[in-house]
Design a protein around this motif. Structure first.
Motif, PDB file in Angstrom:
ATOM      1  N   ASN A   1      11.315  -0.475   1.804  1.00  0.00           N
ATOM      2  CA  ASN A   1       9.866  -0.591   1.539  1.00  0.00           C
ATOM      3  C   ASN A   1       9.345  -0.895   2.882  1.00  0.00           C
ATOM      4  O   ASN A   1       7.959  -0.425   2.852  1.00  0.00           O
TER       5      ASN A   1
ATOM      6  N   PRO B   1       4.877  -0.886  -5.176  1.00  0.00           N
ATOM      7  CA  PRO B   1       5.743  -1.439  -6.271  1.00  0.00           C
ATOM      8  C   PRO B   1       5.821  -2.736  -6.671  1.00  0.00           C
ATOM      9  O   PRO B   1       6.414  -3.096  -7.717  1.00  0.00           O
TER      10      PRO B   1
ATOM     11  N   ARG C   1      -1.995   0.345  -8.521  1.00  0.00           N
ATOM     12  CA  ARG C   1      -1.095   1.220  -7.561  1.00  0.00           C
ATOM     13  C   ARG C   1      -2.186   2.505  -7.134  1.00  0.00           C
ATOM     14  O   ARG C   1      -2.645   2.824  -8.215  1.00  0.00           O
TER      15      ARG C   1
ATOM     16  N   ALA D   1       5.451   5.804  -2.802  1.00  0.00           N
ATOM     17  CA  ALA D   1       5.913   4.666  -3.496  1.00  0.00           C
ATOM     18  C   ALA D   1       5.687   3.359  -2.639  1.00  0.00           C
ATOM     19  O   ALA D   1       5.297   2.342  -3.171  1.00  0.00           O
ATOM     20  N   ASP D   2       5.472   3.381  -1.294  1.00  0.00           N
ATOM     21  CA  ASP D   2       5.545   1.906  -0.769  1.00  0.00           C
ATOM     22  C   ASP D   2       3.948   2.075   0.235  1.00  0.00           C
ATOM     23  O   ASP D   2       3.799   1.318   1.029  1.00  0.00           O
TER      24      ASP D   2
END
Length: 389
Positions: free
Chosen positions: A159, A338, A345, A350-351
């Protein structure tokens, strides 16, 4: 939890710590001479106790762990430089020779370079840690001198690959080193620096003859930081550990609370059938208020999520806790997608960072007294928006 003792001695006085928080942390020491200020820092307190902290309080979670490997002096220093009101300096675990060091867990394979040290290859073990089979290297199998040969690494590199830049830069700090750092920074800045250590797995360590509470109390007493206005808040997920501390020190105390269906490990060990859901009922909160000054609930206990990860309606926890005089410092705010509720979001990475300001605004609106965050700078801006909104 076993037998609950409602110790009224000192409780009324401690409740006085919980008055309305005011802006301007540490202001009480600003007018002191250098000598007086140093003495004030040494003996633990700006005089105002918890009342001297801004609200909502921004707590640097393991330092500024969104930017540096957690529980290092580098992470703590950055959180302080960013302006965090309190630094969670110390998830406290013991060494083989009884020293207290700062690691998120006793297993250090994921937060140090121990795997790269062939001389410690035979220390790798599988142990039952609060009922979970855990494989790795454990602090209680190393002397302090041995641990000092290791260096800290990023815990979640997938992450936070940018944090791996700092792998190997810092060693594992001891609790005493943190207390000296606290005094040094308080003197340099002309205001009191606060820390928020956590006692990790107290039952696990007590069974090994490495009781945490007595060790923490001894170190705090040595440094004159075991008083009701001392700038050291102590926390643990085990209520009986906090009860034990309540008999040993006068510091502000906080019971950490995990998911509603979970049971504190000390409850499991003693056969207490209650879950966190029981502890956050009015009767459970009243009991906690008899020996502690606050609770540290997971954010999901404040606003639950639905099956899709979206926030639902706030619970009555904030109001119920305030009714019995407890403060709430939930955990943990992080900027990356996440770790945020689904609706906050952003983008497809994703990060990537999400709409964390929106999330802060929603949680602050519940009336929480503060929050743990991996990104203190973001938390401070979010508070500014909220307070001035």
């Amino acid at each position: 939890m076993g037998t609950q003792e409602n110790e009224q001695t000192g409780v009324t006085g401690r409740r006085m710590l919980l008055g309305a928080a005011v802006l301007g942390a540490g202001g009480a020491v600003l007018g002191l001479s250098g000598t007086a200020r140093a003495a004030e820092a040494r003996h633990g307190g700006s005089g105002g106790g918890l009342k001297s902290l801004p609200k909502p309080t921004v707590i640097g979670h393991r330092g500024a762990s969104g930017y540096r490997p957690e529980h290092t002096l580098g992470s703590y220093q950055l959180a302080l430089d960013m302006g965090a009101d309190i630094i969670e300096a110390g998830d406290l675990v013991p060494t083989k020779d009884g020293h207290l060091v700062c690691r998120h867990e006793p297993e250090i394979g994921g937060t140090t370079d121990v795997a790269a040290h062939p001389e410690f290859a035979d220390r790798k073990k599988t142990k039952s840690l609060d009922g979970v089979a855990t494989t790795g290297w454990f602090t209680e199998d190393f002397t302090l001198a041995e641990l000092k040969t290791l260096r800290a690494t990023e815990r979640i590199p997938a992450n936070r690959p940018h944090n791996t830049l700092y792998n190997g830069r810092w060693e594992i700090p001891t609790f005493e080193e943190v207390l000296r750092w606290q005094d040094e920074q308080s003197r340099k800045r002309g205001k009191q620096v606060w820390i928020y250590p956590e006692l990790k797995h107290p039952t696990y360590f007590r069974k090994q003859g490495l009781a945490l509470e007595e060790r923490v109390a001894k170190v705090l007493h040595k440094h004159g930081k075991d008083r009701r206005n001392s700038p050291v808040i102590l926390q643990s997920f085990e209520p009986t550990s906090i009860q034990r501390l309540n008999k040993l020190v006068d510091n502000p105390l906080v019971v950490l609370l995990s998911g509603a269906t979970t049971r504190p490990w000390d409850f499991v060990e003693t056969g207490d059938p209650r879950t966190v859901a029981d502890l956050i009922k009015p009767a459970g909160l009243r009991e906690i208020a008899s020996y502690a000054q606050g609770i540290g609930p997971t954010l999901d206990l404040v606003i639950p999520k639905d099956a899709n990860g979206n926030l639902t309606q706030p619970t009555t926890l904030v109001a119920d806790a305030h009714k019995v005089g407890l403060i709430l410092h939930p955990y943990t705010m992080r900027n990356e997608n996440p770790f945020l509720p689904t609706s906050f979001r952003k983008g497809t990475d994703a990060d990537a960072y999400g709409d964390v300001f929106g999330a802060y605004r929603t949680y602050f609106a519940t009336g929480i007294d503060g929050v743990f965050t991996d990104n203190p700078d973001t938390g401070l801006l979010a508070r500014e928006d909220f307070v001035n909104g």
